[in-house]
Design a protein around this motif. Structure first.
Motif, short mmCIF file in Angstrom:
data_model
loop_
_atom_site.label_atom_id
_atom_site.label_comp_id
_atom_site.label_asym_id
_atom_site.label_seq_id
_atom_site.Cartn_x
_atom_site.Cartn_y
_atom_site.Cartn_z
N THR A 64 118.08 34.64 0.37
CA THR A 64 119.09 35.33 -0.43
C THR A 64 118.95 35.01 -1.92
O THR A 64 119.57 35.69 -2.74
CB THR A 64 120.51 34.93 0.02
N PHE A 65 118.14 34.01 -2.27
CA PHE A 65 118.00 33.63 -3.67
C PHE A 65 116.89 34.42 -4.34
O PHE A 65 115.90 34.80 -3.70
CB PHE A 65 117.72 32.13 -3.78
N SER A 66 117.04 34.65 -5.64
CA SER A 66 116.04 35.42 -6.39
C SER A 66 114.82 34.54 -6.68
O SER A 66 114.83 33.33 -6.47
CB SER A 66 116.64 35.91 -7.71
N GLU A 67 113.77 35.20 -7.20
CA GLU A 67 112.54 34.47 -7.51
C GLU A 67 112.75 33.45 -8.61
O GLU A 67 111.96 32.51 -8.76
CB GLU A 67 111.45 35.46 -7.90
N ASN A 68 113.81 33.58 -9.40
CA ASN A 68 114.09 32.60 -10.46
C ASN A 68 114.32 31.20 -9.91
O ASN A 68 114.14 30.22 -10.62
CB ASN A 68 115.31 33.04 -11.28
N SER A 69 114.75 31.12 -8.65
CA SER A 69 114.98 29.81 -8.03
C SER A 69 113.69 29.05 -7.77
O SER A 69 113.72 27.83 -7.55
CB SER A 69 115.73 29.98 -6.71
N TYR A 70 112.55 29.77 -7.81
CA TYR A 70 111.27 29.16 -7.43
C TYR A 70 110.21 29.26 -8.53
O TYR A 70 109.08 28.81 -8.33
CB TYR A 70 110.73 29.83 -6.17
N LEU A 71 110.53 29.82 -9.69
CA LEU A 71 109.55 30.02 -10.76
C LEU A 71 108.96 28.70 -11.24
O LEU A 71 109.56 27.64 -11.13
CB LEU A 71 110.20 30.74 -11.94
N GLY A 72 107.73 28.78 -11.78
CA GLY A 72 107.09 27.60 -12.35
C GLY A 72 106.45 26.69 -11.33
O GLY A 72 106.04 25.58 -11.67
N ASN A 73 106.34 27.14 -10.10
CA ASN A 73 105.62 26.41 -9.05
C ASN A 73 104.43 27.27 -8.62
O ASN A 73 104.56 28.14 -7.76
CB ASN A 73 106.53 26.14 -7.84
N ARG A 74 103.30 27.04 -9.25
CA ARG A 74 102.14 27.93 -9.06
C ARG A 74 101.62 27.94 -7.62
O ARG A 74 101.00 28.90 -7.20
CB ARG A 74 101.01 27.52 -10.01
N GLY A 75 101.86 26.86 -6.90
CA GLY A 75 101.35 26.80 -5.54
C GLY A 75 102.26 27.41 -4.50
O GLY A 75 101.91 27.45 -3.31
N LEU A 76 103.44 27.89 -4.89
CA LEU A 76 104.37 28.47 -3.93
C LEU A 76 104.02 29.93 -3.64
O LEU A 76 103.56 30.66 -4.51
CB LEU A 76 105.81 28.40 -4.45
N CYS A 77 104.30 30.34 -2.42
CA CYS A 77 104.12 31.74 -2.05
C CYS A 77 105.17 32.12 -1.03
O CYS A 77 105.90 31.27 -0.52
CB CYS A 77 102.71 31.98 -1.48
N GLY A 78 105.25 33.40 -0.74
CA GLY A 78 106.23 33.90 0.22
C GLY A 78 107.44 34.50 -0.47
O GLY A 78 107.62 34.36 -1.68
N PHE A 79 108.25 35.18 0.31
CA PHE A 79 109.44 35.84 -0.22
C PHE A 79 110.40 34.80 -0.79
O PHE A 79 110.54 33.72 -0.20
CB PHE A 79 110.12 36.62 0.91
N PRO A 80 111.02 35.01 -1.96
CA PRO A 80 111.06 36.27 -2.72
C PRO A 80 110.02 36.37 -3.84
O PRO A 80 110.07 37.30 -4.62
CB PRO A 80 112.47 36.23 -3.33
N LEU A 81 109.08 35.40 -3.93
CA LEU A 81 108.11 35.44 -5.01
C LEU A 81 107.21 36.67 -4.95
O LEU A 81 106.77 37.17 -5.97
CB LEU A 81 107.26 34.17 -4.99
N ASN A 82 106.95 37.19 -3.75
CA ASN A 82 106.12 38.40 -3.63
C ASN A 82 106.96 39.61 -3.26
O ASN A 82 106.48 40.56 -2.67
CB ASN A 82 105.02 38.19 -2.59
N ALA A 83 108.26 39.57 -3.61
CA ALA A 83 109.16 40.68 -3.25
C ALA A 83 108.73 41.97 -3.92
O ALA A 83 108.77 43.04 -3.31
CB ALA A 83 110.59 40.35 -3.63
N SER A 84 108.30 41.90 -5.18
CA SER A 84 107.90 43.11 -5.89
C SER A 84 106.65 43.72 -5.27
O SER A 84 106.51 44.93 -5.20
CB SER A 84 107.64 42.79 -7.37
#
Length: 200
Positions: A104-124
């Protein structure tokens, strides 16, 4: 200065922007009454303790702008009342755990972590590949229902925590002593570590 004792009942901890370093103590999970935990803007390293998943009353968690590494613990998916989450600008890696709450959280909650993947970072990316739906009205109404459920969840959590946990804490001397003991141990660990760094 030697840290001796903390004499308050903690439902909220804000140690943001204090230059604390080292690992976050695993005993943080013993503070069952916490509903706000903010350790942002420090120099914490190591992994996010999986014991944070034991803080079932937690509504706000901010660990942003540290040097935390490793994967996001799957145990965070059990924080059903979490309405604020910020893990941005760390060194986290791996896939974001799948759960009704964390998604339910936006990608702003996970920004700045280059190694992270998965929703919502790839929502677009998913949105571009998705096939347009002809039943816009139905999807729109379902989104409103989901949003309403998540908006009311913190209020339900607060009332539940007040009735089940806080009320017995105020009435039971034995429960209070046990809780004070856990709070003292965790905070003394953090502050003693900071004092040692200043002394050196």
């Amino acid at each position: 200065m030697e840290f001796l004792k903390v004499l308050t009942i903690f439902t909220s901890i804000d140690f943001s922007c204090n230059n604390f370093q080292g690992e976050i103590p695993k005993d943080i999970g013993d503070l069952k009454l916490l509903y706000v935990l903010n350790l942002s803007g420090n120099g914490f390293t190591g992994r996010i303790p999986s014991s944070i998943g034991q803080l079932r009353q937690l509504e706000s968690l901010d660990l942003s702008q540290n040097k935390l590494s490793g994967e996001i613990p799957a145990q965070l998916a059990s924080l059903n009342f979490l309405s604020v989450l910020n893990l941005s600008f760390n060194q986290l890696v791996g896939r974001i755990p799948t759960s009704n709450q964390l998604q339910t959280f936006s990608e702003n909650s996970y920004l700045g972590n280059r190694g992270l993947c998965g929703f919502p970072l790839n929502a677009s990316f998913k949105a571009k590949d998705a096939t347009p739906s002809t039943s816009d009205g139905r999807h729109s109404s379902s989104r409103k229902e989901i949003k309403w459920e998540y908006n009311i969840a913190p209020e339900i959590g607060f009332v539940t925590g007040l009735g089940i946990v806080i009320w017995p804490l105020l009435l039971s001397r034995r429960w209070r002593r046990c809780y004070y003991k856990h709070v003292d141990r965790i905070l003394s660990r953090i502050l003693n570590h900071q004092n040692k760094r200043r002394a050196s």
